[in-house]
Design an enzyme around this catalytic site. Structure first.
Site, PDB file in Angstrom:
ATOM      1  N   HIS A 148     -36.930 -23.093 -29.010  1.00  0.00           N
ATOM      2  CA  HIS A 148     -38.343 -22.418 -28.890  1.00  0.00           C
ATOM      3  C   HIS A 148     -39.230 -23.760 -28.308  1.00  0.00           C
ATOM      4  O   HIS A 148     -38.996 -24.866 -28.540  1.00  0.00           O
ATOM      5  CB  HIS A 148     -38.803 -21.805 -29.954  1.00  0.00           C
ATOM      6  CG  HIS A 148     -38.173 -20.810 -30.563  1.00  0.00           C
ATOM      7  ND1 HIS A 148     -38.550 -19.667 -31.135  1.00  0.00           N
ATOM      8  CD2 HIS A 148     -36.737 -20.442 -30.676  1.00  0.00           C
ATOM      9  CE1 HIS A 148     -37.699 -18.786 -31.767  1.00  0.00           C
ATOM     10  NE2 HIS A 148     -36.459 -19.420 -31.300  1.00  0.00           N
ATOM     11  N   SER A 149     -40.120 -23.392 -27.387  1.00  0.00           N
ATOM     12  CA  SER A 149     -40.846 -24.281 -26.696  1.00  0.00           C
ATOM     13  C   SER A 149     -41.753 -24.910 -27.954  1.00  0.00           C
ATOM     14  O   SER A 149     -42.692 -24.265 -28.854  1.00  0.00           O
ATOM     15  CB  SER A 149     -41.778 -23.967 -25.904  1.00  0.00           C
ATOM     16  OG  SER A 149     -42.824 -24.719 -25.182  1.00  0.00           O
TER      17      SER A 149
END
Length: 209
Positions: free
Chosen positions: A81-82
């Site tokens: 996930h960013s």
């Protein structure tokens, strides 16, 4: 060596990995083996290469003469996930739900690039290789290690996260092995010099014909 799935005719737990790979974004060199005594080793792509979605374009590249133990996993960028956003929630992945542009789907994670495994690498039981990691020729990855950073050639690493334990050889020997690249020799030349490879007779390898 072409289209020979099982190196040992009566052993269905070990496969030449190159000959069971079907996906274009996975590249495997000659004679690299995978052993699995839990699942069918032919299902390596499904069971061991995770979150490897074509939309991201990243590749898994594995060199020649590698030995990959049962349960080793290769995780890819699309499973992340960013961390550049204020939220780790993958909004771009659910573009329909949030009326976002579908072409920005890869913004849901931080792209780590290709995962590259060198030649003659031994990856231990249930080790995990994280996205974008580069592992040098001749390295050894310990059992249950989680590799989050690049591993230099001929280095043994272990632990969570994996850290260097020691080099397999001194720097001069490593430099010579990297120059020799015996794994790129043809089959006949390797056969003639297997005894020198196994005994560690570097001088003989340097004279090899």
């Amino acid at each position: 060596m072409k289209n020979k799935v099982y190196p040992r005719p009566h052993d269905k737990q070990i496969v030449y990995l190159k000959d069971v790979i079907t996906k274009p974004n996975i590249e495997v060199g000659d004679y690299t083996i995978y052993n699995d005594f839990v699942h069918d080793p032919c299902d390596f792509e499904k069971n061991n290469v995770l979150y490897h979605y074509p939309v991201n374009g990243d590749k898994l590249k594995i060199g020649k003469f590698c030995s990959i133990a049962c349960g080793a996993k290769f995780l890819f960028t699309s499973g992340n996930h960013s961390m550049q956003s204020l939220s780790t929630y993958t909004f771009p992945l659910f573009f329909d739900e949030w009326d976002l542009d579908a072409k920005n789907i890869c913004a849901a994670w931080d792209n780590k690039g290709d995962t590259i495994i060198g030649n003659d690498v031994w990856i231990g039981y249930e080790a995990v290789i994280m996205p974008g990691v580069k592992i040098g020729d001749g390295a050894i990855i310990g059992t249950h290690a989680v590799v989050t950073k690049d591993v230099p050639p001929y280095t043994i690493v272990g632990g969570v996260p994996a850290k260097p334990i020691r080099k397999r050889f001194d720097d001069a020997t490593i430099e010579k092995l990297e120059a020799l690249r015996w794994w790129d020799w043809n089959e006949k030349k390797i056969k003639r010099n297997i005894s020198a490879i196994q005994s560690g007779d570097l001088a003989a390898l340097e004279r090899a014909e």
